[in-house]
Design an enzyme around this catalytic site. Structure first.
Site, mmCIF file in Angstrom:
data_model
loop_
_atom_site.group_PDB
_atom_site.id
_atom_site.type_symbol
_atom_site.label_atom_id
_atom_site.label_comp_id
_atom_site.label_asym_id
_atom_site.label_seq_id
_atom_site.Cartn_x
_atom_site.Cartn_y
_atom_site.Cartn_z
ATOM 1 N N GLU A 178 0.827 -1.212 0.000
ATOM 2 C CA GLU A 178 0.000 0.000 0.000
ATOM 3 C C GLU A 178 0.862 1.265 0.000
ATOM 4 O O GLU A 178 0.539 2.245 -0.665
ATOM 5 C CB GLU A 178 -0.927 0.019 1.231
ATOM 6 C CG GLU A 178 -1.941 -1.120 1.284
ATOM 7 C CD GLU A 178 -3.093 -0.955 0.300
ATOM 8 O OE1 GLU A 178 -3.143 0.048 -0.432
ATOM 9 O OE2 GLU A 178 -3.953 -1.863 0.260
ATOM 10 N N ASP A 313 -4.657 -9.721 -7.776
ATOM 11 C CA ASP A 313 -4.983 -8.934 -8.971
ATOM 12 C C ASP A 313 -3.831 -8.203 -9.662
ATOM 13 O O ASP A 313 -3.530 -8.438 -10.835
ATOM 14 C CB ASP A 313 -6.110 -7.939 -8.655
ATOM 15 C CG ASP A 313 -5.951 -7.247 -7.281
ATOM 16 O OD1 ASP A 313 -4.859 -7.340 -6.706
ATOM 17 O OD2 ASP A 313 -6.920 -6.621 -6.828
ATOM 18 N N GLU A 429 -19.841 -5.473 -3.653
ATOM 19 C CA GLU A 429 -18.427 -5.829 -3.488
ATOM 20 C C GLU A 429 -18.185 -7.296 -3.892
ATOM 21 O O GLU A 429 -17.265 -7.588 -4.629
ATOM 22 C CB GLU A 429 -18.044 -5.564 -2.031
ATOM 23 C CG GLU A 429 -16.626 -5.910 -1.621
ATOM 24 C CD GLU A 429 -15.581 -4.896 -2.051
ATOM 25 O OE1 GLU A 429 -15.892 -3.933 -2.766
ATOM 26 O OE2 GLU A 429 -14.415 -5.100 -1.687
ATOM 27 N N GLU A 474 -12.551 -0.114 -10.052
ATOM 28 C CA GLU A 474 -12.192 -1.103 -11.084
ATOM 29 C C GLU A 474 -13.146 -1.141 -12.280
ATOM 30 O O GLU A 474 -12.713 -1.365 -13.417
ATOM 31 C CB GLU A 474 -12.069 -2.505 -10.468
ATOM 32 C CG GLU A 474 -10.870 -2.675 -9.535
ATOM 33 C CD GLU A 474 -11.097 -2.053 -8.159
ATOM 34 O OE1 GLU A 474 -12.267 -1.786 -7.816
ATOM 35 O OE2 GLU A 474 -10.112 -1.814 -7.436
ATOM 36 N N THR A 563 -1.313 0.546 -10.330
ATOM 37 C CA THR A 563 -2.588 -0.046 -9.908
ATOM 38 C C THR A 563 -3.397 0.913 -9.045
ATOM 39 O O THR A 563 -4.525 0.631 -8.687
ATOM 40 C CB THR A 563 -2.360 -1.405 -9.208
ATOM 41 O OG1 THR A 563 -3.625 -2.056 -9.053
ATOM 42 C CG2 THR A 563 -1.706 -1.239 -7.853
#
Ligand SMILES: *[C@@H]1O[C@H](CO)[C@@H](O)[C@H](O)[C@H]1NC(C)=O
Length: 573
Positions: A178, A313, A429, A474, A563
């Protein structure tokens, strides 16, 4: 004058003169041979990680450097838009202004109520620290400010960026992934766009800290960067860490090496690439890597669960993007991308049974049964997997894989369809669907739906196990990418419907947006959650802004987005 007079001291003077010439030439020539040494020394941070004694040092001559030479031609990503597309019509202009207004309202609310904390709590109008307390939302949103043309706000934020102190945190550890994608990615992008030196200086300081995470016996980083473990040389990679964590630091570390001429960052992530390459074909689902990997012992064959969603991902997303950032100079990323996607197409992608027979695709998770080669598909959709349409589009375009473009469109449309199906106009979600046996024919079967589905949900859905919407990007990310790749204006229409739905459900148009508890309820029953993650400003609103912008604003042929939607400059073609 004395210098030129022949006398007892003249030999010494001429010796001095020629030594000076030699030293000058040496340094002059040296800088022509090697990239300029990093001109920034760490500034105001309280602890200088570059000075820390390494437990497992790597000599500079052993380091792998970014590949050099002319770029290898990659295919053009963007559709060849006709001239008129570069001028906004009245409608697009109004749509773009609406996105800017939403952004500005949230930025102002963050600065007023939450700064210098990481995140705004949009209901209680307070701040909280979730990512080290270094003003995550501000750093994450810097490039969006710049792209949207908020020049005053951008300039006003620079002193606060310069004052960031990476040693000043109340936490004992931070998440390596992160911190890299939000802070380092955000800084590198803001620097690539603006050229403001103070931003690069902060990126280098943070890069030094994050590079320390690689000081482990096998030079693989742990999931958590623990400050005291790092200083004591006690770090180790994890035995079961999310695969995306160490495997999607590559874009940011590569860009840092490119910008500073310092090879160590690239060397650190190239070691991880070599592990991915050597393990790819010997996992339990050859071609893909399991969701959790033993990085400490470099074993990728111990686990049976595979996904393109949470925890894995961006590992896959970064494969084609690394090819783009390296100007195609490393063929391994393309090779790994091709075999991973062949496996995903075969085992993970499915067509759901839908009342109108829509030919769309979704991505589920895979479990490999231990008793042999039985592969079972769990047909649950996740908001997080909605990035995959864009990835298939980007990889398909970049490497000229035609079939992947059809898959990409069906995946992106699947997510748009799931948005439109629910009363809020937003997808949950996590949700379940009823897969068809074949991708070619998929007839609606009312009896099957009544028996296996949940009749309280829209037709075709089996469950909404996690009905929240967290302001995630996304779905619009893939819609944006497919617009730039195909040039089809209908993607802009889809985007506008999504934007209106999200605005109505998460802000009502007059407050900062917040996550919501349940997208399956009617508009009057919406419950707000006290949360606005930094990706709302960094990603979601940036994609909405870009899809209504002329296609040369952050062209995908000039930029590659990490990302967290931070554009990094691609090498000139
Ligand atoms: C893995 O398999 C793919 C496809 O079968 C092949 O192209 C690739 O070279 C293999 N990778 C390695 C490292 O052997």
């Amino acid at each position: 004058m004395v210098l030129w007079k022949r006398g007892p001291g003249s030999r010494r003077v001429s010796l001095l003169f020629w030594s000076a010439v030699i030293v000058f030439l040496f340094y002059h020539y040296r800088s022509a041979l090697y990239p300029a040494p990093n001109p920034f020394s760490p500034g105001s941070s309280g602890y200088d990680w570059s000075k820390m004694r390494r437990q497992y040092p790597i000599a500079e001559f052993e380091m792998v450097r970014p590949p050099r030479g002319p770029p290898v031609p990659l295919e053009r990503i963007q559709f060849n838009f006709p001239r008129p597309a570069y001028t906004l019509d009245v409608k697009q202009h109004a749509q773009r202004e609406a996105v800017k207004t939403a952004f500005k309202r949230c930025w102002d609310a963050y600065m007023e109520h939450a700064f210098p904390h990481d995140e705004l709590m949009p209901v209680s109008l307070d701040g909280k620290d979730t990512f080290g307390g270094w003003s995550a939302t501000m750093v994450d949103a810097l490039d969006t400010l710049y792209i949207m043309g908020f020049t005053e706000e951008f300039a006003a934020a620079l002193p606060a960026v310069g004052a960031l102190d990476w040693s000043d945190t109340t936490l004992t550890s931070v998440n390596v992934f992160e911190t890299t994608i939000r802070y380092l990615g955000g800084l590198l992008s803001a620097y690539d766009l603006s050229g403001e030196k103070v931003i690069l200086m902060k990126a280098v300081e943070l890069g030094e800290m994050l590079y320390t995470a690689f000081d482990t016996p096998n030079h693989f980083p742990p999931f958590w960067f623990d400050f005291s473990d790092a200083k004591a040389g006690r770090q180790k990679a994890g035995k079961s860490d999310p695969s995306a964590s160490p495997c999607s630091l590559s874009l940011e570390f590569t860009r840092l090496s490119q910008l500073t001429g310092e090879p160590k960052y690239y060397d650190a992530i190239d070691r991880i690439k070599r592990f991915l390459e050597s393990s790819q074909n010997s996992t339990r689902l050859p071609g893909m890597w399991p969701t959790f990997i033993d990085f400490q012992n470099e074993l990728a064959d111990k686990s049976s669960d595979f996904t393109l969603g949470a925890q894995a991902d961006s590992l896959y997303e970064y494969l084609p993007k690394m090819s783009a950032l390296l100007g195609g100079r490393d063929p391994i990323y393309e090779q790994m991308y091709r075999s991973a996607m062949t496996t995903a197409e075969k085992h993970m992608i499915f067509r759901p049974m839908l009342p109108n027979g829509d030919n769309v695709l979704f991505i589920g998770d895979v479990h490999v049964r231990p008793d042999g080669d039985g592969v079972s598909l769990q047909p649950d959709g996740q908001h997080l997997t909605c990035f995959a349409g864009g990835m298939f589009g980007l990889g398909g375009k970049l490497f000229g894989i035609r079939e992947q473009l059809a898959t990409a469109e069906k995946l992106a449309r699947g997510c748009a369809l799931a948005y439109a199906a629910f009363p809020t106009g937003i997808m949950p979600e996590i949700f379940g669907l009823l897969p068809c046996a074949s991708r070619d024919v998929c007839e609606w079967d009312e009896d099957r739906w009544v028996t296996e589905g949940d009749t309280n949900l829209p037709k075709g859905f089996k469950h909404a196990r996690d009905p929240r919407y967290l302001l995630r990007p996304e779905a619009i990310e893939s819609i944006f990418l497919m617009y730039r790749i195909t040039g089809k204006p209908e993607y802009q229409d889809i985007a506008w419907r999504m934007f209106l739905a999200i605005q109505a459900a998460t802000s009502g148009g007059d407050t900062a947006n917040s996550a919501i508890k349940d997208v399956t309820v009617g508009p009057k029953e919406i419950t707000k959650l006290d949360q606005m993650e930094s990706f709302w400003l960094a990603e979601t609103l940036k994609y909405f802004y870009l899809i209504f912008s002329p296609p040369d604003v952050i062209s995908l042929d000039e930029w590659v987005l990490n990302t967290e939607a931070h554009p990094l400059k691609r090498p000139d073609r």
